[in-house]
Design an enzyme around this catalytic site. Structure first.
Site, mmCIF file in Angstrom:
data_model
loop_
_atom_site.group_PDB
_atom_site.id
_atom_site.type_symbol
_atom_site.label_atom_id
_atom_site.label_comp_id
_atom_site.label_asym_id
_atom_site.label_seq_id
_atom_site.Cartn_x
_atom_site.Cartn_y
_atom_site.Cartn_z
ATOM 1 N N ARG A 261 0.822 -1.198 0.000
ATOM 2 C CA ARG A 261 0.000 0.000 0.000
ATOM 3 C C ARG A 261 0.867 1.264 0.000
ATOM 4 O O ARG A 261 0.630 2.195 -0.776
ATOM 5 C CB ARG A 261 -0.902 -0.032 1.231
ATOM 6 C CG ARG A 261 -1.916 1.067 1.274
ATOM 7 C CD ARG A 261 -2.695 1.096 -0.008
ATOM 8 N NE ARG A 261 -4.089 1.425 0.220
ATOM 9 C CZ ARG A 261 -4.780 2.237 -0.556
ATOM 10 N NH1 ARG A 261 -4.199 2.826 -1.571
ATOM 11 N NH2 ARG A 261 -6.052 2.453 -0.316
ATOM 12 N N CYS A 265 1.358 4.559 -2.769
ATOM 13 C CA CYS A 265 1.275 6.002 -2.491
ATOM 14 C C CYS A 265 2.551 6.723 -2.910
ATOM 15 O O CYS A 265 2.496 7.858 -3.385
ATOM 16 C CB CYS A 265 0.985 6.243 -1.013
ATOM 17 S SG CYS A 265 -0.777 6.072 -0.597
HETATM 18 C C1 HEC Z 1 -1.867 12.480 -3.524
HETATM 19 C C2 HEC Z 1 -2.332 12.107 -2.230
HETATM 20 C C3 HEC Z 1 -1.570 11.020 -1.474
HETATM 21 C C4 HEC Z 1 -0.267 11.060 -1.036
HETATM 22 C C5 HEC Z 1 0.766 12.142 -1.272
HETATM 23 C C6 HEC Z 1 -0.078 9.862 -0.249
HETATM 24 N N1 HEC Z 1 -1.218 9.114 -0.238
HETATM 25 FE FE1 HEC Z 1 -1.586 7.476 0.913
HETATM 26 N N2 HEC Z 1 -3.426 7.292 0.062
HETATM 27 C C7 HEC Z 1 -3.974 8.162 -0.863
HETATM 28 C C8 HEC Z 1 -5.287 7.680 -1.240
HETATM 29 C C9 HEC Z 1 -6.243 8.351 -2.241
HETATM 30 C C10 HEC Z 1 -5.516 6.500 -0.513
HETATM 31 C C11 HEC Z 1 -6.791 5.633 -0.515
HETATM 32 C C12 HEC Z 1 -7.819 6.246 0.402
HETATM 33 C C13 HEC Z 1 -7.394 6.199 1.840
HETATM 34 O O1 HEC Z 1 -7.657 5.203 2.534
HETATM 35 O O2 HEC Z 1 -6.716 7.140 2.293
HETATM 36 C C14 HEC Z 1 -4.324 6.295 0.312
HETATM 37 C C15 HEC Z 1 -4.177 5.251 1.215
HETATM 38 C C16 HEC Z 1 -3.107 5.127 2.096
HETATM 39 C C17 HEC Z 1 -3.027 4.130 3.129
HETATM 40 C C18 HEC Z 1 -4.070 3.047 3.419
HETATM 41 C C19 HEC Z 1 -5.095 3.543 4.389
HETATM 42 C C20 HEC Z 1 -6.083 2.490 4.794
HETATM 43 O O3 HEC Z 1 -7.003 2.824 5.566
HETATM 44 O O4 HEC Z 1 -5.948 1.331 4.414
HETATM 45 C C21 HEC Z 1 -1.831 4.337 3.785
HETATM 46 C C22 HEC Z 1 -1.310 3.545 4.970
HETATM 47 C C23 HEC Z 1 -1.185 5.458 3.150
HETATM 48 N N3 HEC Z 1 -2.000 5.915 2.141
HETATM 49 C C24 HEC Z 1 0.044 5.976 3.520
HETATM 50 C C25 HEC Z 1 0.720 6.959 2.796
HETATM 51 C C26 HEC Z 1 2.104 7.338 3.045
HETATM 52 C C27 HEC Z 1 2.993 6.753 4.124
HETATM 53 C C28 HEC Z 1 2.405 8.308 2.145
HETATM 54 C C29 HEC Z 1 3.734 8.961 1.900
HETATM 55 C C30 HEC Z 1 4.811 8.057 1.514
HETATM 56 C C31 HEC Z 1 1.205 8.564 1.360
HETATM 57 N N4 HEC Z 1 0.217 7.709 1.784
HETATM 58 C C32 HEC Z 1 1.093 9.539 0.401
HETATM 59 C C33 HEC Z 1 -3.410 9.324 -1.309
HETATM 60 C C34 HEC Z 1 -2.145 9.772 -1.015
#
Ligand code: HEC
Length: 304
Positions: A261, A265
């Site tokens: 996951r 991201c």
């Molecule tokens: C452009 C926006 C964006 C960025 C920047 C981003 N993410 Fe995400 N991330 C998302 C989206 C959209 C999802 C799916 C929806 C959600 O559960 O947040 C997600 C999901 C996740 C999840 C799963 C959440 C769950 O409930 O299962 C994790 C853990 C996560 N991100 C960690 C990170 C980390 C650590 C970083 C940096 C390395 C990062 N994200 C950067 C947009 C982003």
């Protein structure tokens, strides 16, 4: 006499340093408490907080689509926490838990004999401790994650290591984490030394570093952006973000590790993700897990 005096002064000085340095987690604990305050304030009344946190929304939308008065533990279900609608979607997904099969496969893997007669059970006699990973191994002076410790066990027994994103790695983790959940365990990450404090700081720095041409950090989306829509999804909060892995994602159609996951991201940020067993990845996980301290181990789980 003088000699004795000097000696006792040195001892006194040493004791003071040791005493004042025992609180290695003080900074992290401050971060965690501030983050709880931030999310509770942000989601106590989204419509009222429109100008501060939700400028892209209309007040009407906020009134209709978001619940009020969310508390710390509510955030353990990620983006499903924000509203009744989202929660009922989640409950529908959980009705026939699609990850049961993975837990069963993981249970079989646990006792399956290696060529040398050992098994994963020989390495991990107690499976109620998933909430204590990642931790710092004082012998190797390295941070250890669930994923890295499983592969270390396989390698030490002359077995072929597993892929770190899905398949047996995710299935065995599903069984391990489920055992910890059933034992009623919470996340309990320790920061007991200078090395651990530094690892936490590097993980935190990774989380807040802006990357790619859009200059996004993890925090842009999951702290400031939490609750906002991106394409078809609503952004989950940093609190409780890793308590429920491994996860069966409908988009993946199978179960995957937290590294799978996170890598997604990082790729979305236009970057090459760190290797799953690298210290950079484990330190990022360490920061994330510390921020979830005190929240129940809640995996495996299901996500869209
Ligand atoms: C452009 C926006 C964006 C960025 C920047 C981003 N993410 Fe995400 N991330 C998302 C989206 C959209 C999802 C799916 C929806 C959600 O559960 O947040 C997600 C999901 C996740 C999840 C799963 C959440 C769950 O409930 O299962 C994790 C853990 C996560 N991100 C960690 C990170 C980390 C650590 C970083 C940096 C390395 C990062 N994200 C950067 C947009 C982003």
């Amino acid at each position: 006499m003088l000699n004795k005096l000097v000696k006792s002064t040195i001892i006194l000085a040493l004791t003071t340093t040791v005493l004042s340095a025992t609180n290695f987690n003080a900074g992290a604990e401050k971060d965690r408490l501030e983050m709880i305050k931030f999310f509770e304030a942000k989601f106590d009344d989204p419509a009222k907080n429109k100008d501060r946190f939700f400028t892209y929304f209309t007040e009407e939308e906020l009134e209709q689509k978001y619940d009020k008065n969310l508390k710390h533990m509510d955030f353990n279900i990620g983006s499903y926490a924000y509203s009744k609608d989202a929660r009922s979607q989640y409950e529908a997904l959980k009705e026939m838990p699609p990850y049961e099969d993975a837990i069963e496969k993981g249970e079989v893997l646990y006792t399956k004999k290696f060529a040398n007669g050992n098994s994963l059970q020989s390495c991990f006699p107690d499976l109620t401790n998933a909430g204590t990973y990642p931790y710092y191994d004082t012998k190797t002076k390295k941070m250890v994650s669930l994923t890295s410790t499983i592969n270390d066990c396989l390698r030490a027994n002359g077995e072929k290591e597993w892929g770190t994103k899905k398949g047996p790695m995710a299935e065995f983790q599903a069984y391990w984490v489920n055992e910890s959940k059933e034992a009623g365990k919470n996340f309990d990450i320790k920061i007991n030394s200078k090395a651990e404090k530094e690892a936490y700081e590097r993980g935190k720095e990774y989380y807040y570093t802006q990357r790619g041409y859009l200059k996004l950090s993890c925090a842009t989306c999951h702290v400031q952006g939490s609750g906002q829509r991106v394409r078809n999804e609503v952004l989950s909060p940093l609190l409780g973000q890793v308590t429920h892995f491994p996860v069966l994602r409908l988009k993946w159609t199978d179960i995957g590790t937290v590294e799978r996951r996170l890598s997604g991201c990082v790729v979305d940020q236009g970057q090459v993700p760190p290797k799953d067993e690298s210290q950079t990845m484990i330190e990022l996980l360490y920061f994330l897990a510390y921020m979830s301290n005190g929240m129940p181990v809640d995996g495996p789980d299901v996500r869209k």
